[in-house]
Design a protein around this motif. Sequence first.
Motif, PDB file in Angstrom:
ATOM      1  N   GLY A  39      11.132   8.030  -8.295  1.00  0.00           N
ATOM      2  CA  GLY A  39       9.404   7.674  -7.295  1.00  0.00           C
ATOM      3  C   GLY A  39       9.567   8.327  -5.795  1.00  0.00           C
ATOM      4  N   LYS A  40       7.746   8.785  -5.518  1.00  0.00           N
ATOM      5  CA  LYS A  40       7.729   8.668  -4.338  1.00  0.00           C
ATOM      6  C   LYS A  40       6.874   7.934  -3.424  1.00  0.00           C
ATOM      7  CE  LYS A  40       8.278  13.197  -3.410  1.00  0.00           C
ATOM      8  NZ  LYS A  40       8.765  14.664  -2.840  1.00  0.00           N
ATOM      9  N   ILE A  41       6.417   7.441  -2.236  1.00  0.00           N
ATOM     10  CA  ILE A  41       5.255   7.006  -2.372  1.00  0.00           C
ATOM     11  C   ILE A  41       4.916   7.832  -0.800  1.00  0.00           C
ATOM     12  CG2 ILE A  41       4.443   5.943  -0.101  1.00  0.00           C
ATOM     13  CD1 ILE A  41       6.805   3.531  -1.248  1.00  0.00           C
ATOM     14  N   HIS A  42       3.509   8.237  -1.392  1.00  0.00           N
ATOM     15  CA  HIS A  42       2.757   9.676  -0.260  1.00  0.00           C
ATOM     16  C   HIS A  42       2.572   8.660   0.622  1.00  0.00           C
ATOM     17  CE1 HIS A  42       3.505  12.955  -2.822  1.00  0.00           C
ATOM     18  NE2 HIS A  42       3.766  12.050  -4.017  1.00  0.00           N
ATOM     19  N   LEU A  43       2.493   8.867   2.008  1.00  0.00           N
ATOM     20  CA  LEU A  43       2.179   7.783   3.036  1.00  0.00           C
ATOM     21  C   LEU A  43       0.980   9.429   4.274  1.00  0.00           C
ATOM     22  CD1 LEU A  43       2.740   4.924   3.945  1.00  0.00           C
ATOM     23  CD2 LEU A  43       4.426   5.325   4.857  1.00  0.00           C
ATOM     24  N   SER A  44       0.056   8.574   4.224  1.00  0.00           N
ATOM     25  CA  SER A  44      -1.117   8.942   5.959  1.00  0.00           C
ATOM     26  C   SER A  44      -1.062   8.075   6.568  1.00  0.00           C
ATOM     27  CB  SER A  44      -1.603  10.416   4.187  1.00  0.00           C
ATOM     28  OG  SER A  44      -3.046   8.825   3.241  1.00  0.00           O
ATOM     29  N   TYR A  45      -1.327   8.781   7.526  1.00  0.00           N
ATOM     30  CA  TYR A  45      -1.480   8.194   8.318  1.00  0.00           C
ATOM     31  C   TYR A  45      -2.852   8.802   9.617  1.00  0.00           C
ATOM     32  CZ  TYR A  45      -2.400   6.547  13.331  1.00  0.00           C
ATOM     33  OH  TYR A  45      -2.572   6.192  14.509  1.00  0.00           O
ATOM     34  N   ARG A  46      -3.846   7.965   9.368  1.00  0.00           N
ATOM     35  CA  ARG A  46      -5.305   8.270  10.214  1.00  0.00           C
ATOM     36  C   ARG A  46      -5.331   7.436  11.922  1.00  0.00           C
ATOM     37  NH1 ARG A  46      -8.759  11.589   7.552  1.00  0.00           N
ATOM     38  NH2 ARG A  46      -9.605  12.095   9.134  1.00  0.00           N
ATOM     39  N   PRO A  47      -6.294   7.871  12.914  1.00  0.00           N
ATOM     40  CA  PRO A  47      -6.674   7.226  14.096  1.00  0.00           C
ATOM     41  C   PRO A  47      -7.349   7.184  14.029  1.00  0.00           C
ATOM     42  CG  PRO A  47      -6.297   9.415  14.450  1.00  0.00           C
ATOM     43  CD  PRO A  47      -5.354   9.712  13.134  1.00  0.00           C
ATOM     44  N   VAL A  48      -8.505   5.662  14.638  1.00  0.00           N
ATOM     45  CA  VAL A  48      -9.363   5.581  13.871  1.00  0.00           C
ATOM     46  C   VAL A  48     -10.082   5.307  15.651  1.00  0.00           C
ATOM     47  CG1 VAL A  48     -10.779   2.813  13.292  1.00  0.00           C
ATOM     48  CG2 VAL A  48      -8.617   3.647  12.034  1.00  0.00           C
ATOM     49  N   ASP A  49     -11.014   5.396  15.862  1.00  0.00           N
ATOM     50  CA  ASP A  49     -11.404   5.566  16.694  1.00  0.00           C
ATOM     51  C   ASP A  49     -13.609   4.676  16.451  1.00  0.00           C
ATOM     52  OD1 ASP A  49     -13.488   7.534  14.943  1.00  0.00           O
ATOM     53  OD2 ASP A  49     -13.392   9.056  16.033  1.00  0.00           O
ATOM     54  N   ASN A  50     -13.410   4.081  15.161  1.00  0.00           N
ATOM     55  CA  ASN A  50     -14.718   3.393  16.043  1.00  0.00           C
ATOM     56  C   ASN A  50     -14.425   2.785  14.445  1.00  0.00           C
ATOM     57  OD1 ASN A  50     -16.038   4.813  13.888  1.00  0.00           O
ATOM     58  ND2 ASN A  50     -16.998   6.210  15.334  1.00  0.00           N
ATOM     59  N   ARG A  51     -15.682   1.572  14.385  1.00  0.00           N
ATOM     60  CA  ARG A  51     -15.538   1.623  13.239  1.00  0.00           C
ATOM     61  C   ARG A  51     -16.189   1.632  11.699  1.00  0.00           C
ATOM     62  NH1 ARG A  51     -13.546  -3.178  12.992  1.00  0.00           N
ATOM     63  NH2 ARG A  51     -14.697  -4.211  10.844  1.00  0.00           N
ATOM     64  N   ARG A  66      -2.330   4.579   4.396  1.00  0.00           N
ATOM     65  CA  ARG A  66      -2.913   5.225   3.109  1.00  0.00           C
ATOM     66  C   ARG A  66      -1.578   5.155   2.553  1.00  0.00           C
ATOM     67  NH1 ARG A  66      -4.500   6.899  -1.278  1.00  0.00           N
ATOM     68  NH2 ARG A  66      -5.516   5.375  -2.786  1.00  0.00           N
ATOM     69  N   GLY A  67      -0.994   4.279   1.058  1.00  0.00           N
ATOM     70  CA  GLY A  67      -0.075   5.286   0.747  1.00  0.00           C
ATOM     71  C   GLY A  67      -0.106   4.546  -0.890  1.00  0.00           C
ATOM     72  N   ALA A  68       0.406   5.290  -1.343  1.00  0.00           N
ATOM     73  CA  ALA A  68       0.476   5.382  -2.952  1.00  0.00           C
ATOM     74  C   ALA A  68       1.722   5.831  -3.319  1.00  0.00           C
ATOM     75  CB  ALA A  68      -0.137   6.178  -3.096  1.00  0.00           C
ATOM     76  N   LEU A  69       1.878   5.302  -4.559  1.00  0.00           N
ATOM     77  CA  LEU A  69       3.575   5.599  -5.377  1.00  0.00           C
ATOM     78  C   LEU A  69       3.223   6.990  -6.589  1.00  0.00           C
ATOM     79  CD1 LEU A  69       6.415   5.259  -6.076  1.00  0.00           C
ATOM     80  CD2 LEU A  69       5.253   3.470  -7.306  1.00  0.00           C
ATOM     81  N   TYR A  70       4.021   8.032  -6.525  1.00  0.00           N
ATOM     82  CA  TYR A  70       4.454   8.517  -7.226  1.00  0.00           C
ATOM     83  C   TYR A  70       5.237   8.402  -8.602  1.00  0.00           C
ATOM     84  CZ  TYR A  70      -1.681   9.571  -6.854  1.00  0.00           C
ATOM     85  OH  TYR A  70      -1.914   9.637  -6.305  1.00  0.00           O
ATOM     86  N   PHE A  71       5.141   8.875  -9.173  1.00  0.00           N
ATOM     87  CA  PHE A  71       6.574   9.308 -10.245  1.00  0.00           C
ATOM     88  C   PHE A  71       6.100  10.388 -11.562  1.00  0.00           C
ATOM     89  CE2 PHE A  71       6.716   5.542  -9.863  1.00  0.00           C
ATOM     90  CZ  PHE A  71       8.220   4.479  -9.996  1.00  0.00           C
ATOM     91  N   PRO A  72       6.961  11.216 -10.583  1.00  0.00           N
ATOM     92  CA  PRO A  72       6.818  12.821 -11.593  1.00  0.00           C
ATOM     93  C   PRO A  72       6.799  12.998 -12.776  1.00  0.00           C
ATOM     94  CG  PRO A  72       8.597  12.758 -10.871  1.00  0.00           C
ATOM     95  CD  PRO A  72       8.589  12.153 -10.398  1.00  0.00           C
ATOM     96  N   VAL A  73       6.558  12.072 -13.850  1.00  0.00           N
ATOM     97  CA  VAL A  73       6.318  12.437 -15.169  1.00  0.00           C
ATOM     98  C   VAL A  73       5.312  11.394 -15.444  1.00  0.00           C
ATOM     99  CG1 VAL A  73       8.701  11.645 -14.996  1.00  0.00           C
ATOM    100  CG2 VAL A  73       7.491  10.131 -14.664  1.00  0.00           C
ATOM    101  N   GLU A  74       5.313  12.283 -17.151  1.00  0.00           N
ATOM    102  CA  GLU A  74       4.053  11.210 -17.946  1.00  0.00           C
ATOM    103  C   GLU A  74       4.194  10.033 -18.126  1.00  0.00           C
ATOM    104  OE1 GLU A  74       2.519  11.216 -22.288  1.00  0.00           O
ATOM    105  OE2 GLU A  74       3.687  12.843 -21.350  1.00  0.00           O
TER     106      GLU A  74
END
Length: 200
Positions: A88-100, A164-172
């Motif tokens: 498995g692999k967790i795709h992790l993305s970070y974004r800075p937040v500047d306002n609401r 944000r993160g999402a777990l994926y497996f490279p299989v059906e």
Amino acid sequence: MNQNNAILVITAFFLALSACQETSYTPKPKGYFKIDLPEKKYRLFNPSDCPFQFEVPHYSKVVRDTTFFNEATAYPCWMNIDFKSQGGKIHLSYRPVDNRDTLRKLIDDSHKLTFKHSIKADYIDEMQIHNKRNNVSGILYQVGGNAASNIQFYVSDDSAHFIRGALYFPVEPNEDSLAPVIDFIKADILHMLESMKWKE
């Protein structure tokens, strides 16, 4: 013919009859390989150029995600947590937040991305994440059924950071065969979110 011989002849006759009958076999149900999962141990992941740190399992490897970006892009804190032995692999993305408004859009986008899986999902459960001590809050989504990603999540400090993160497996997708590994990695994700800290 004496009595013993008569019993032998009758027994032989019934044995011969039973040997001539057709035997029907019931096939065994489909099974899956036994999965040996490693002992849970964690180490600190503290990238010098990212505004967060958290603990990752010792059997995982964190690598920068250069699929869409190179090392010099505006998003250097996008990464993958690779569970090679579990596939498995967790795709992790970070974004800075500047306002609401930015934060609201990122949360809304995260929700939409998760619910795109509802076509294949049997259910989508939401688990609230609240770590007041480290100012980390968000939602972990458990997507049931044969969806492409069974676990997705986001966390924020509600002012400057969003992950944000999402777990994926490279299989059906096959929830039945992947269930033990999904549950195993879900515990690691929860540990990661519980140990997450923002850097000042």
